[in-house]
Motif scaffolding. Structure first.
Motif, PDB file in Angstrom:
ATOM      1  N   ASP A  24       4.839  -1.683   2.109  1.00 25.88           N
ATOM      2  CA  ASP A  24       3.464  -1.606   2.602  1.00 25.88           C
ATOM      3  C   ASP A  24       3.012  -3.015   2.990  1.00 25.88           C
ATOM      4  OD1 ASP A  24       0.592  -1.434   2.796  1.00 25.88           O
ATOM      5  OD2 ASP A  24       0.643   0.387   1.585  1.00 25.88           O
ATOM      6  N   ILE A  25       2.632  -3.202   4.244  1.00 31.65           N
ATOM      7  CA  ILE A  25       2.268  -4.532   4.726  1.00 31.65           C
ATOM      8  C   ILE A  25       1.076  -5.102   3.956  1.00 31.65           C
ATOM      9  CG2 ILE A  25       0.711  -3.710   6.535  1.00 31.65           C
ATOM     10  CD1 ILE A  25       1.837  -5.938   8.337  1.00 31.65           C
ATOM     11  N   ARG A  26       0.236  -4.242   3.396  1.00 37.43           N
ATOM     12  CA  ARG A  26      -0.888  -4.731   2.613  1.00 37.43           C
ATOM     13  C   ARG A  26      -0.421  -5.548   1.416  1.00 37.43           C
ATOM     14  NH1 ARG A  26      -3.995   0.716   1.271  1.00 37.43           N
ATOM     15  NH2 ARG A  26      -1.792   1.334   1.008  1.00 37.43           N
ATOM     16  N   ASP A  27       0.736  -5.206   0.874  1.00 40.28           N
ATOM     17  CA  ASP A  27       1.220  -5.902  -0.311  1.00 40.28           C
ATOM     18  C   ASP A  27       1.651  -7.333  -0.014  1.00 40.28           C
ATOM     19  OD1 ASP A  27       0.788  -3.984  -2.329  1.00 40.28           O
ATOM     20  OD2 ASP A  27       2.497  -2.812  -1.599  1.00 40.28           O
ATOM     21  N   VAL A  28       2.033  -7.619   1.231  1.00 39.96           N
ATOM     22  CA  VAL A  28       2.294  -9.010   1.606  1.00 39.96           C
ATOM     23  C   VAL A  28       0.997  -9.810   1.528  1.00 39.96           C
ATOM     24  CG1 VAL A  28       3.088 -10.577   3.419  1.00 39.96           C
ATOM     25  CG2 VAL A  28       4.258  -8.399   3.063  1.00 39.96           C
ATOM     26  N   GLY A  29      -0.062  -9.278   2.129  1.00 43.55           N
ATOM     27  CA  GLY A  29      -1.333  -9.983   2.108  1.00 43.55           C
ATOM     28  C   GLY A  29      -1.899 -10.136   0.710  1.00 43.55           C
ATOM     29  N   LEU A  30      -1.777  -9.098  -0.115  1.00 48.08           N
ATOM     30  CA  LEU A  30      -2.303  -9.170  -1.474  1.00 48.08           C
ATOM     31  C   LEU A  30      -1.513 -10.163  -2.325  1.00 48.08           C
ATOM     32  CD1 LEU A  30      -3.003  -5.378  -2.000  1.00 48.08           C
ATOM     33  CD2 LEU A  30      -4.715  -7.210  -1.932  1.00 48.08           C
ATOM     34  N   ALA A  31      -0.187 -10.193  -2.159  1.00 53.07           N
ATOM     35  CA  ALA A  31       0.613 -11.178  -2.890  1.00 53.07           C
ATOM     36  C   ALA A  31       0.273 -12.591  -2.442  1.00 53.07           C
ATOM     37  CB  ALA A  31       2.105 -10.898  -2.696  1.00 53.07           C
ATOM     38  N   TRP A  32       0.045 -12.758  -1.129  1.00 51.72           N
ATOM     39  CA  TRP A  32      -0.384 -14.055  -0.593  1.00 51.72           C
ATOM     40  C   TRP A  32      -1.687 -14.491  -1.260  1.00 51.72           C
ATOM     41  CZ3 TRP A  32       0.897 -18.216   2.135  1.00 51.72           C
ATOM     42  CH2 TRP A  32      -0.078 -18.939   2.796  1.00 51.72           C
ATOM     43  N   ASP A  33      -2.643 -13.568  -1.350  1.00 54.28           N
ATOM     44  CA  ASP A  33      -3.924 -13.890  -1.977  1.00 54.28           C
ATOM     45  C   ASP A  33      -3.746 -14.253  -3.456  1.00 54.28           C
ATOM     46  OD1 ASP A  33      -5.302 -13.483   0.361  1.00 54.28           O
ATOM     47  OD2 ASP A  33      -6.090 -11.511  -0.191  1.00 54.28           O
ATOM     48  N   ARG A  34      -2.896 -13.506  -4.152  1.00 52.73           N
ATOM     49  CA  ARG A  34      -2.683 -13.798  -5.581  1.00 52.73           C
ATOM     50  C   ARG A  34      -2.066 -15.182  -5.773  1.00 52.73           C
ATOM     51  NH1 ARG A  34      -0.872  -8.336  -5.529  1.00 52.73           N
ATOM     52  NH2 ARG A  34       1.323  -8.977  -5.618  1.00 52.73           N
ATOM     53  N   CYS A  35      -1.101 -15.513  -4.925  1.00 50.08           N
ATOM     54  CA  CYS A  35      -0.459 -16.827  -5.041  1.00 50.08           C
ATOM     55  C   CYS A  35      -1.449 -17.954  -4.755  1.00 50.08           C
ATOM     56  CB  CYS A  35       0.749 -16.917  -4.109  1.00 50.08           C
ATOM     57  SG  CYS A  35       2.157 -15.895  -4.618  1.00 50.08           S
ATOM     58  N   LEU A  36      -2.291 -17.783  -3.734  1.00 53.59           N
ATOM     59  CA  LEU A  36      -3.293 -18.798  -3.428  1.00 53.59           C
ATOM     60  C   LEU A  36      -4.298 -18.936  -4.563  1.00 53.59           C
ATOM     61  CD1 LEU A  36      -4.129 -18.266   0.356  1.00 53.59           C
ATOM     62  CD2 LEU A  36      -2.600 -19.961  -0.665  1.00 53.59           C
ATOM     63  N   ALA A  37      -4.765 -17.805  -5.099  1.00 56.18           N
ATOM     64  CA  ALA A  37      -5.744 -17.848  -6.179  1.00 56.18           C
ATOM     65  C   ALA A  37      -5.186 -18.512  -7.431  1.00 56.18           C
ATOM     66  CB  ALA A  37      -6.225 -16.430  -6.499  1.00 56.18           C
ATOM     67  N   ALA A  38      -3.886 -18.373  -7.648  1.00 57.94           N
ATOM     68  CA  ALA A  38      -3.241 -18.975  -8.814  1.00 57.94           C
ATOM     69  C   ALA A  38      -2.780 -20.401  -8.555  1.00 57.94           C
ATOM     70  CB  ALA A  38      -2.043 -18.121  -9.226  1.00 57.94           C
ATOM     71  N   ALA A  39      -3.027 -20.915  -7.335  1.00 59.03           N
ATOM     72  CA  ALA A  39      -2.573 -22.259  -6.944  1.00 59.03           C
ATOM     73  C   ALA A  39      -1.063 -22.403  -7.099  1.00 59.03           C
ATOM     74  CB  ALA A  39      -3.309 -23.341  -7.733  1.00 59.03           C
ATOM     75  N   GLN A  40      -0.327 -21.296  -6.852  1.00 62.71           N
ATOM     76  CA  GLN A  40       1.133 -21.370  -6.861  1.00 62.71           C
ATOM     77  C   GLN A  40       1.575 -22.122  -5.608  1.00 62.71           C
ATOM     78  OE1 GLN A  40       2.834 -20.193  -9.435  1.00 62.71           O
ATOM     79  NE2 GLN A  40       4.829 -20.851  -8.674  1.00 62.71           N
ATOM     80  N   PRO A  41       2.408 -23.143  -5.728  1.00 61.80           N
ATOM     81  CA  PRO A  41       2.779 -23.928  -4.546  1.00 61.80           C
ATOM     82  C   PRO A  41       3.426 -23.078  -3.450  1.00 61.80           C
ATOM     83  CG  PRO A  41       3.452 -25.059  -6.548  1.00 61.80           C
ATOM     84  CD  PRO A  41       3.004 -23.684  -6.960  1.00 61.80           C
ATOM     85  N   VAL A  42       2.898 -23.197  -2.246  1.00 61.52           N
ATOM     86  CA  VAL A  42       3.396 -22.447  -1.094  1.00 61.52           C
ATOM     87  C   VAL A  42       4.326 -23.338  -0.282  1.00 61.52           C
ATOM     88  CG1 VAL A  42       2.714 -21.411   1.110  1.00 61.52           C
ATOM     89  CG2 VAL A  42       1.399 -20.924  -0.966  1.00 61.52           C
TER      90      VAL A  42
END
Length: 310
Positions: free
Chosen positions: A219-237
């Motif tokens: 589900d393409i939505r899960d890419v966007g949601l994982a992106w948001d979670r990583c940004l919110a957690a300050a996980q290095p991109v």
């Protein structure tokens, strides 16, 4: 010709188990299951595990497990490897139980990566579930995902002889791109089932054995949601959302707590061997996949130009 059928699992040695629990479960949406003697397992589907996380200082890839369809096929593969001069050893009962497989043969590729050839990778006894995903991880016939391994200066002829001639992979395509003056990424992509590639190898400046592992969602939505979670957690991109020209994967890259990356993707191309023709491409990315620092600067400049309401 006998060959491996999928990349069944990967094993990583990591220095911080708690960080990896947060990363794998809370950010990526995997399912943590029973602890092992020195770590824990992560599930992405009905299999007992797809990622095995072990405590240790390496912070790198330990082993790649490739499924073989039968004991007869495993014996044939092992004989071919031994005849070609590779040391092949039997996995004992302890390691087979840890990896939850019926049978294992262990060999190292010409780069030095540990390869575990297995039969009977067990399913879990409980259903798979994720607290985060709308869809599911794309595995099945395509296996756990794909990994990009660093060649460490090893001859391409040598490692292709291992993966193509002995394990039975086929070439999907190749990408050669000059990333900066004098710095060239030269990658070759290999498949053993319809997934565009299960393994890619080549020369990229990188300190680890592995550059990244790709997990795909339905589900393409899960890419966007994982992106948001990583940004919110300050996980290095490592790289922003973008798309590849060879496997058509829409994805982003995020650093694991161990310093290599995960590609989190959707929409990967499937290969039909009856019609597929390998080619050489000149670019790793169609669009996006920009370094995080560069995009941060662009966004800061853009934000400074936002009109102030009057």
């Amino acid at each position: 010709m006998t060959h491996v059928t999928e990349l069944a699992y990967v094993v990583y040695e990591v220095s911080d188990l708690d960080d990896w629990t947060h990363f794998g479960v809370d950010l990526l949406g995997m399912m943590k299951v029973e602890a092992t003697a020195d770590g824990f397992n992560l599930r992405t589907d009905e299999r007992s595990f797809r990622w095995q996380i072990e405590q240790g200082a390496a912070d790198d890839l330990v082993a790649s497990g490739f499924l073989v369809e039968s004991l007869e096929a495993l014996a044939e593969l092992s004989a071919g490897l031994a005849e070609a001069g590779f040391a092949v050893t039997d996995g004992d009962a302890e390691i087979c139980a840890k990896r939850q497989v019926e049978t294992m043969r262990i060999v190292h590729d010409p780069i030095g990566n540990r390869v575990e050839l297995v039969t009977g990778h067990c399913d879990a006894q409980t259903p798979w579930a994720s607290a985060s995903l709308h869809g599911h991880f794309v595995t099945g016939q395509g296996g756990a995902g794909h990994e990009v391994l660093i060649a460490k200066g090893e001859s391409r002829d040598e490692y292709l002889a291992f993966y193509l001639d002995l394990l039975g992979f086929k070439v999907s395509d190749q990408i050669v791109e000059e990333l900066a003056p004098g710095i060239v990424a030269d990658l070759i992509f290999l498949h053993c089932n319809p997934r565009h590639h299960s393994v890619a190898l080549g020369d990229i400046p990188h300190p680890k054995r592995i550059h990244h592992f790709m997990i795909e969602v339905s589900d393409i939505r899960d890419v966007g949601l994982a992106w948001d979670r990583c940004l919110a957690a300050a996980q290095p991109v490592e790289m922003t959302i973008g798309m590849h020209p060879n496997d058509h994967m829409l994805s982003f890259y995020v650093f694991t707590p161990s310093g290599f990356s995960i590609e989190y993707g959707w929409g990967g191309l499937l290969i039909d061997d009856a019609t597929w023709e390998p080619k050489t491409l000149e670019h790793l990315h169609w669009w996006g996949h920009q370094p995080a620092g560069a995009v941060a600067g662009q966004l800061a400049e853009s934000a400074a130009r936002v009109p102030v309401p009057t």
